[in-house]
Scaffold this active site. Structure first.
Site, mmCIF file in Angstrom:
data_model
loop_
_atom_site.group_PDB
_atom_site.id
_atom_site.type_symbol
_atom_site.label_atom_id
_atom_site.label_comp_id
_atom_site.label_asym_id
_atom_site.label_seq_id
_atom_site.Cartn_x
_atom_site.Cartn_y
_atom_site.Cartn_z
ATOM 1 N N GLU A 424 0.835 -1.204 0.000
ATOM 2 C CA GLU A 424 0.000 0.000 0.000
ATOM 3 C C GLU A 424 0.869 1.254 0.000
ATOM 4 O O GLU A 424 1.736 1.426 0.868
ATOM 5 C CB GLU A 424 -0.917 -0.023 1.225
ATOM 6 N N GLU A 455 -4.522 -6.773 2.175
ATOM 7 C CA GLU A 455 -3.312 -7.508 2.545
ATOM 8 C C GLU A 455 -3.393 -8.995 2.223
ATOM 9 O O GLU A 455 -2.409 -9.593 1.764
ATOM 10 C CB GLU A 455 -3.008 -7.334 4.041
ATOM 11 N N ASP A 481 1.011 -5.557 12.495
ATOM 12 C CA ASP A 481 -0.282 -6.056 12.957
ATOM 13 C C ASP A 481 -1.153 -6.512 11.789
ATOM 14 O O ASP A 481 -2.056 -7.326 11.968
ATOM 15 C CB ASP A 481 -1.027 -4.966 13.726
ATOM 16 N N PHE A 482 -0.861 -5.989 10.599
ATOM 17 C CA PHE A 482 -1.666 -6.348 9.435
ATOM 18 C C PHE A 482 -1.441 -7.790 9.000
ATOM 19 O O PHE A 482 -2.158 -8.298 8.139
ATOM 20 C CB PHE A 482 -1.362 -5.399 8.271
ATOM 21 N N HIS A 525 -1.412 -1.166 15.687
ATOM 22 C CA HIS A 525 -0.323 -0.785 14.787
ATOM 23 C C HIS A 525 1.043 -0.877 15.458
ATOM 24 O O HIS A 525 2.014 -0.311 14.945
ATOM 25 C CB HIS A 525 -0.510 0.658 14.300
#
Length: 730
Positions: A424, A455, A481-482, A525
């Site tokens: 991104e 993701e 965290d993604f 995050h």
């Protein structure tokens, strides 16, 4: 009253059906081959169910009896260099693609089958039985079938899980300009899965040559499509993404063939993806040889109606009407296929004392258990390894860490056309949100790919690129965290692929992400993912703490044939250090820690931003501590030689990390360390880590949640006190 304007879809959505003219024009060899493939697949599936009923198939037997028309019709329209993948119910698709590959000139049903068809049938059945002769050496079984030579990229037990990876292979085809296409097969149950819809969106935006082939067999296990979807014509999904869609009777092999030919024409001319929905019907339950009616979710009348449309009978009628084949020849074909499968099974199964069993010599050896979980790093043979202390080239002081991140990636992309960066905003904002991809979109516009916020899809696409063999993708997760959003692709797909498919399939994916504790971005995050990745199979992990180390470790990550997580830290981005003024081509070995400071009273193990923070505290307090920057954090990459030598010398260990306790890296590390070094330890291993709670937005609470320098000091004081020693070395 409002004014309404009716909107029309951007693309077409049509049903397609073979006409009488099409049936009359079907080339005889194509028709005979279709009929032969249908019967071979049917006989194979029946033999699998037979063996399953005898308890000889360990695990599920998801047969596709009744669904052969969709697989054969679409595979017959493909080139040998086209590729496919499928879901847990994919024996028919695997075989259809493989049969076209091994018999490119077709199959004459009135001739005896040769050794080639026997070889294919035997290796496929051996895989389903879990035997070493299988295509994945028995590791894949029924649900994970891969034979790359034939264009079979690998089937998948996670519903919808293989779809993004197929799109990655399609991207590689488009980039290569080969004109080849990819078919990804999935069922009605998968069409509502997020990764499928995310991938449709990206494939349409990037105009990838991929066919989303929906086998609508009406039931996801026992749940009817009408119970879960308002629009049961599942090909309608294509309209939302501007993808042309075709709906076809999957029991009519010729109609599917015509649909696939039309889809291929669209994809090969560069117009992007296509959706094909084939209405099919599995005659048996989700797993095993009982019909769905035995479980009460289908009626016998419904099952009988669909059996009356059997694709084998329909194909035979078409050929007999044109006198291409006779009724006796069809019966003989059926018998020959059944005999082939009987003979193949007889090679794998024996009878002892009245009981059937797998021939014992055919099982894999137990020492094959972990083979191929990771590669052997032979790709590093002959490369130039360097360390800062022995580097002989010109160095520049005060080099900013974040500049090195961008510079080394630019250098590698300049030298290696296979490297692709995706994530991104990597192509915007002068190098993404932190400048890590600065200059890449200008210098390599077709290899620096800004993605949607998807993701799971773009991670799987990267996995598919890597599995294809022509691309080395570098994924950027804006925050670690993604990974939970993309967990299926990260852990179930990329991490397991090499091992699951037999150990010989490289997966050269690099995943970059930054630890952002202290930036005020809160609970979702701010995590350190090292502990999670260290407990997941397949991944290597590197954590550079200096600009010099970043260059060498990133070069190693990009050369490695395994997936590598490259951890960065926002605290390091603005830091400065020594780095080569010109040389960006050296390597630092994976699995080599660095002795940062020598000492004799305690061994400190740490990584990333905590290395320098720890050194500052140690030197301020005057502790006689040995500091080791781990650098490689995965199980296979820990430098036990350096660690154990230090522990033998000091007898005491303190593990320091910044992140929270629950998912911490140090938890499993300390467990492994005490097993290895128990006799050398003078006291229990001590740890410094963050709190149980994730960091939150409040500056005060965030600081309290992360390990700080005062926590390091407290840990040092405790270690030294338990030795009965003062802090200052005597």
């Amino acid at each position: 009253m409002p004014i309404y304007d009716d909107l029309t879809p951007k693309t077409t959505w049509r049903a397609i059906k073979a006409s009488k003219v099409d049936r009359a024009a079907l080339e005889p060899n194509v028709g005979r081959t279709m009929l032969s493939q249908l019967h071979l697949i049917r006989a194979f599936e029946e033999k699998v169910l037979d063996l399953s009923g005898q308890g000889l198939v360990h695990g599920p037997a998801h047969s596709a009896v009744g669904q052969e028309g969709g697989a054969v019709g679409s595979a017959m329209a493909m080139r040998g260099s086209d590729q496919i993948n499928g879901s847990h119910r994919a024996h028919h698709q695997f075989l259809a693609k493989a049969l076209s590959y091994v018999s490119p000139e077709g199959i004459n049903p009135e001739e005896s089958f040769g050794e080639t068809l026997r070889y294919l049938s035997k290796r496929t059945l051996a895989e389903i039985l879990g035997l070493s002769e299988g295509f994945c050496k028995g590791r894949g079984g029924s649900m994970h079938l891969r034979w790359a030579d034939s264009g079979n990229l690998g089937t998948n037990a996670i519903v919808g899980g293989g779809v993004p990876m197929a799109a990655g292979a399609a991207w590689a085809h488009k980039q290569a300009g080969s004109g080849d296409v990819v078919y990804t097969y999935f069922g009605d149950g998968a069409v509502n899965i997020g990764s499928v819809l995310e991938t449709m969106n990206i494939a349409a935006a990037w105009k990838l040559p991929i066919c989303f082939f929906v086998e609508n067999n009406q039931y996801a296990v026992s749940t009817h499509v009408e119970e879960v979807t308002a629009e049961t014509r599942l090909s309608a999904r294509g309209l939302a993404f501007g993808i042309p869609a075709l709906k076809v009777d999957g029991m009519d092999t010729l109609s599917v063939y015509l649909a696939a030919e039309e889809a291929n024409a669209i994809m090969r001319r560069g117009d992007g993806p296509v959706v094909i929905e084939a209405d099919v019907y599995r005659y048996f339950h989700q797993n095993g040889a009982l019909p769905g009616s035995a479980f009460g979710y289908r009626s016998k009348e419904e099952e009988q109606e669909w059996r009356g449309r059997d694709p084998l009978d329909a194909m035979a009628r078409d050929l007999m009407e044109r006198q291409i084949i006779g009724a006796q020849a069809v019966e003989d074909l059926r018998a020959q296929c059944q005999m082939l499968m009987e003979n193949v099974a007889a090679d794998l199964v024996e009878e002892v004392d009245g009981k059937r069993r797998i021939v014992p010599a055919l099982w894999p050896e137990e020492d094959f258990r972990d083979f191929g979980l990771r590669g052997d790093l032979s790709e590093f043979e002959g490369v130039r390894f360097e360390e800062l202390e022995t580097f002989s080239g010109p160095l520049k002081e005060g080099v900013k860490f974040i500049d090195v991140v961008a510079n080394v990636m630019g250098r590698r992309m300049e030298q290696d056309d296979s490297i692709v960066v995706l994530g991104e905003d990597v192509h915007r904002l002068k190098g993404g949100t932190n400048g890590a991809t600065r200059g890449l979109s200008e210098d390599f516009p077709d290899r620096c790919l800004g993605t949607p916020i998807s993701e799971n899809a773009f991670t799987g696409i990267a996995g598919g690129m890597a599995a294809d063999g022509r691309v080395r993708p570098v994924i950027e997760f804006m925050y670690p965290d993604f990974m939970w959003v993309a967990a299926d692709q990260v852990f179930n797909q990329i991490g397991k692929a090499r091992h699951m498919f037999g150990g010989d399939s490289p997966m050269p994916v690099v995943l970059r992400t930054k630890v952002a504790m202290g930036t005020g971005y809160g609970s979702q995050h701010s995590m350190d993912p090292a502990g999670i990745f260290a407990t997941a199979p397949g991944w290597r992990i590197v954590a550079p703490s200096t600009p010099f180390d970043y260059i060498g470790l990133m070069n190693s990550a990009l050369l490695c044939e395994d997936p590598v997580l490259v951890l960065e830290h926002v605290d390091l981005y603005s830091s400065k250090g020594a780095a080569p003024s010109e040389d960006l081509d050296y390597f630092i070995p994976l699995g080599k820690a660095k002795l940062v400071r020598e000492g004799s009273r305690v061994t400190i193990l740490t990584y990333l931003a905590m290395v320098e923070k720890t050194r500052e505290v140690v030197e301020r307090l005057g502790v006689d501590a040995e500091i080791i920057d781990l650098r490689s954090l995965d199980r296979a990459g820990l430098d036990w030689e350096t660690i154990e030598a230090s522990v033998e010398k000091t007898g005491n260990v303190l593990i320091i990390e910044q992140g929270v306790g629950g998912t911490s890296y140090g938890g499993w590390l300390s467990d492994e360390l005490q097993r290895r070094c128990f006799d050398a330890l003078d006291q229990p291993i001590k740890r410094v880590h963050g709190a149980e709670a994730s960091p939150s937005i409040s500056k005060v609470l965030e600081a309290a949640a992360c390990a700080r320098q005062q926590d390091i000091e407290m840990g040092l004081r405790e270690v030294m006190a338990d030795q009965g020693l003062p802090l200052v070395a005597e």
